[in-house]
Design an enzyme around this catalytic site. Structure first.
Site, PDB file in Angstrom:
ATOM      1  CB  ILE A 166      -0.949  -0.027   1.224  1.00 26.40           C
ATOM      2  CG1 ILE A 166      -2.156   0.848   1.003  1.00 26.40           C
ATOM      3  CG2 ILE A 166      -0.215   0.341   2.503  1.00 26.40           C
ATOM      4  CD1 ILE A 166      -3.249   0.650   2.033  1.00 26.40           C
ATOM      5  CG  HIS A 170       8.928  -5.980   2.042  1.00 29.36           C
ATOM      6  ND1 HIS A 170       8.126  -4.859   2.081  1.00 29.36           N
ATOM      7  CD2 HIS A 170       9.010  -6.429   3.311  1.00 29.36           C
ATOM      8  CE1 HIS A 170       7.745  -4.630   3.334  1.00 29.36           C
ATOM      9  NE2 HIS A 170       8.265  -5.572   4.105  1.00 29.36           N
ATOM     10  CG  ASN A 190      11.781  -5.307   7.112  1.00 29.82           C
ATOM     11  OD1 ASN A 190      12.981  -5.258   6.853  1.00 29.82           O
ATOM     12  ND2 ASN A 190      10.895  -4.509   6.536  1.00 29.82           N
ATOM     13  N   GLY A 248      12.366  -3.349  11.680  1.00 32.25           N
ATOM     14  CA  GLY A 248      11.336  -2.585  10.977  1.00 32.25           C
ATOM     15  C   GLY A 248      10.075  -3.363  10.679  1.00 32.25           C
ATOM     16  CD  GLN A 249       7.802  -9.138  11.446  1.00 33.50           C
ATOM     17  OE1 GLN A 249       8.798  -9.548  12.041  1.00 33.50           O
ATOM     18  NE2 GLN A 249       6.809  -9.936  11.076  1.00 33.50           N
ATOM     19  CB  SER A 250       5.102  -2.385  10.826  1.00 39.77           C
ATOM     20  OG  SER A 250       4.857  -2.573   9.452  1.00 39.77           O
ATOM     21  CG  HIS A 266       5.348  -9.211   5.242  1.00 42.40           C
ATOM     22  ND1 HIS A 266       5.042  -9.245   6.593  1.00 42.40           N
ATOM     23  CD2 HIS A 266       6.015  -8.053   5.039  1.00 42.40           C
ATOM     24  CE1 HIS A 266       5.491  -8.143   7.171  1.00 42.40           C
ATOM     25  NE2 HIS A 266       6.095  -7.400   6.252  1.00 42.40           N
TER      26      HIS A 266
END
Ligand code: AMP
Length: 116
Positions: free
Chosen positions: A34, A104, A89, A95-97, A102
């Site tokens: 997104i 990238h 991540n 930085g994994q949110s 997943h």
């Protein structure tokens, strides 16, 4: 199949939250990020819930291989198979949110190193 009703990516995999799907099979779903960081920025997830790469790697399942095949298929389909960056991540410090593993898939521009 293991899912977490509070997990955003489980909700996307279940079709409860909209995403722009670009590729899928029985075990894996790929959709556009997104907030893209490159001309091609696709997230590749297993339909099953694993909180991060380590949890998936520790599981006794074929899902990890299916995920990697999904990455390759996405890179081919998106026209970046000659050069792309694959990032997992893993953990908040990295930085994994979203805590559903997943990859990238980033491509379509020159990448720099080191990453930020
Ligand atoms: P990470 O920070 O590695 O956990 O990556 C999570 C990624 O999910 C970020 O790049 C976000 O832009 C992306 N993201 C968050 N919500 C959505 C959504 N609803 N659809 C697509 N991508 C999303």
């Amino acid at each position: 199949m293991s899912t977490d009703p509070d997990c955003l990516f489980c909700q996307i995999a279940a079709g409860q939250t909209l995403a722009q799907t670009v590729w899928e099979d029985d075990a894996v779903l790929a959709f556009r990020d997104i907030n893209p960081q490159a001309p091609v920025h696709v997230l590749v997830i297993p339909r099953d819930h694993y909180r991060d790469f380590d949890a998936l790697a520790a599981a006794d399942s074929s899902v990890l291989q299916a995920l990697m095949r999904g990455v390759t298929a996405v890179a081919e389909q998106e026209g970046v198979a000659d050069g792309y960056r694959l990032v997992f991540n893993t953990g908040a410090q990295a930085g994994q949110s979203v805590f559903h593993v997943h990859g990238h898939v980033l491509g379509g521009r020159a990448m720099t190193w080191p990453p930020g």
